[in-house]
Design a protein around this motif. Structure first.
Motif: not given
Ligand SMILES: Cc1cc2nc3c(=O)[nH]c(=O)nc-3n(C[C@H](O)[C@H](O)[C@H](O)COP(=O)(O)O)c2cc1C
Length: 332
Positions: A232-235, A248-250, A314-316, A320-322
């Motif tokens: 979810l946080l990948a660019p 990001a605040d988890g 919380a672990l996200a 980059e996805a790769k």
């Protein structure tokens, strides 16, 4: 043989409706030797066509099976009434019952996919008809079905599914029950993997955040893991800035009907806490709440946020996805 036999990494990038799934995320999966899914569930056929045109390699597409009944109008009215005060506080017109298309444009999108020929079409909230299984077979497209309990697994296998995606309660997003009335099975993903006895390959989904988690579900018989929240946080993901902040605040996540009217897991909010036992209102609730969600997020208020994410939120990580795929690979 299915495409699962040819993956370099036993991790798939799951379909995520509402923005996160993008062609860029799917391309990153392909370039890493695995497969990613476009989320075709709620977008229109033209948007799906455009997304497909942005994909460079092998890919899958997910569709939402239309539900078999309308929610009770009295239930929708009651919730609309309860929202009036909050709408007024934001200077909005009183809530009105939205027009909703229960078909999700399934037939048009299905026809488009027969032409576009992704490697896989997966179904959520139900499965394909016998005619649709045949059509996918004839087009050389694998038919995957998302299940959440042993009974649906047996039914989907008997009907002709090539692969089952077994989705546990830890998963972000909607739980793929086959009716809006069903209360989802509460067994953990691991217990579901132990209890589901089928001979078609299984992809495990829900709360898989580390290479150890991947290793564990493989040891329980899955041939691959399907991960959503981890990306979810990948660019490359289309996650909104607002939701990136929440993720990001988890904080805690919760499985509730309070996001959309059918069970889904997402970041807990003031609204989800105050509405723990809503009746099945899918797909009306999200549309009903849309003006309030827009107005409150514009002010940075998270009370009505619609941020679907799994227990691994919380672990996200922002990477980059790769790189995330590499880190999830148990044999890297
Ligand atoms: C934001 C979001 C949207 C999702 N949308 C869909 C969807 O459109 N179709 C679907 O089958 N599953 C959807 N899911 C569920 C994922 O496909 C997958 O089952 C889940 O992400 C796996 O659990 P995890 O989030 O803990 O990795 C969604 C999940 C998230 C987090």
């Amino acid at each position: 043989m299915t495409i699962l036999d040819s993956l370099d990494i036993p991790v798939i990038i799951a379909p995520m409706a509402g923005g996160p799934s993008t062609p860029a995320l799917v391309n990153a999966a392909h370039e890493s030797g695995t497969v990613g899914f476009l989320a075709g569930g709620v977008i229109g056929v033209d948007q799906l066509r455009e997304d497909i045109s942005g994909v460079n390699g092998r890919f899958g597409v997910n569709l939402f099976r239309p539900q078999d009944r309308e929610p009770a109008p009295a239930d929708i009215d009651a919730v609309a009434g309860r929202l009036t005060q909050a709408f007024r506080e934001y200077g909005l017109d009183d809530p009105h019952i939205p027009e909703v298309d229960l078909s999700n444009g399934w037939a048009e999108k299905f026809d488009l996919l027969l032409q576009a020929r992704p490697a896989v079409v997966s179904s959520t909230f139900g499965m394909f008809t016998a005619t649709e299984f045949d059509a996918l077979n004839r087009a050389g497209i694998e038919a995957w079905v998302t299940v959440t309990n042993p009974e649906d697994a047996v039914t989907a296998e008997a009907a002709g599914a090539d692969v089952l995606i077994v989705q546990g309660p830890e998963a972000g997003g909607h739980r793929s029950t086959w009716s809006i009335d069903v209360r989802p099975d509460r067994r953990s993903l691991d217990d579901l993997l132990r209890d589901i006895a089928v001979s078609v390959p299984i992809v495990a989904a829900g709360g898989i955040s580390t290479s150890r988690d991947v290793e564990r579900v493989l040891s329980l018989g899955a041939q691959a893991a399907s991960c959503g929240t981890a990306f979810l946080l990948a660019p490359e993901a289309g996650t909104s800035l607002f939701n990136r902040g929440i993720i990001a605040d988890g904080g805690p996540t919760v499985s509730t009907r309070a996001f959309s009217g059918r069970f889904a897991r997402g970041a807990a909010t003031a609204f989800s806490r105050a509405n723990e036992s809503l009746p099945p209102l899918y797909p009306y609730l999200n549309t009903l709440l849309a003006p309030l969600r827009k107005a409150s997020t514009a002010r940075g208020n998270r009370d009505f946020a619609y941020c679907l994410a799994g227990t691994g939120m919380a672990l996200a990580r922002e990477a980059e996805a790769k790189r995330i795929l590499m880190e999830l690979n148990p044999s890297a």
